[in-house]
Scaffold this active site. Structure first.
Site, PDB file in Angstrom:
ATOM      1  N   ARG A  26       0.861  -1.187   0.000  1.00 45.85           N
ATOM      2  CA  ARG A  26       0.000   0.000   0.000  1.00 45.85           C
ATOM      3  C   ARG A  26       0.898   1.239   0.000  1.00 45.85           C
ATOM      4  NH1 ARG A  26      -3.504  -1.333   4.384  1.00 45.85           N
ATOM      5  NH2 ARG A  26      -4.816  -2.344   2.846  1.00 45.85           N
ATOM      6  N   ASN A  90      -0.588  -1.059  13.107  1.00 49.04           N
ATOM      7  CA  ASN A  90      -0.046  -2.096  12.230  1.00 49.04           C
ATOM      8  C   ASN A  90       1.173  -2.725  12.880  1.00 49.04           C
ATOM      9  OD1 ASN A  90      -1.589  -1.542   9.656  1.00 49.04           O
ATOM     10  ND2 ASN A  90      -0.667   0.467   9.994  1.00 49.04           N
TER      11      ASN A  90
END
Length: 180
Positions: A26, A90
């Site tokens: 990403r 994350n």
């Protein structure tokens, strides 16, 4: 990390997330640096273009403060929504920076924290699947599990990016830089 590659306050950078196998995961097109040292990067973004590995794009819905640390295997996104502050954490490698972007490896596991302080560990199935597919070393698994524990302690103790003062200070700094 090369000292010259540390982004400076006010600079706009890309953030690139990779998977363990080296493939891009990403990309956030623009984040404004609020603090840049060799150990900590704090940035802000709002309505930022995000590109997924398959080419799909979307735009973030709200202002956010992002927190990266060179010694911890996680990063934290603090999202400002109408009903309060949400955190998306994350589990990842520590960050690295070069002229192209701030970069890290995403290791699937995430913790979502709600405005009331409750939190959930997410994507354990995806982590197990990718650990087998991409052959995560046993040492990485141990490090990540340890960092899940550290992250949960930070959340419960309101430490680091979870401290109320952190949010107040960095949201205000982002607003000043953005409105300048």
């Amino acid at each position: 990390m090369v000292k010259e590659s540390i982004p400076k306050e006010g600079e706009n950078i890309k953030i690139q997330s990779y998977k363990h196998d080296g493939n891009i995961h990403r990309v956030w097109s623009e984040t404004t640096i609020l603090k840049g040292t060799e150990h900590v990067i704090i940035g802000g973004n709002d309505h930022t273009l995000v590109t997924e590995s398959d080419g799909r794009t979307w735009i973030t819905r709200e202002p956010a403060i992002v927190y990266f640390h060179s010694e911890y295997w996680f990063n934290v996104i603090c999202m400002f929504r109408e009903d309060g502050i949400y955190y998306y954490c994350n589990l990842s490698s520590p960050f690295a920076c070069d002229e192209e972007a701030l970069k890290y490896i995403d290791y699937d596991l995430d913790i979502k924290v709600y405005p009331n302080g409750k939190y959930h560990l997410l994507d354990e199935d995806e982590y197990e699947q990718h650990m087998n597919q991409m052959n995560y070393p046993h040492d990485i698994d141990i490090i990540l599990r340890r960092n899940v524990d550290i992250l949960q302690q930070w959340i419960e103790q309101k430490k680091g990016p979870f401290a109320p003062d952190f949010i107040k200070v960095w949201k205000e700094r982002y607003k000043k830089i953005r409105d300048y």
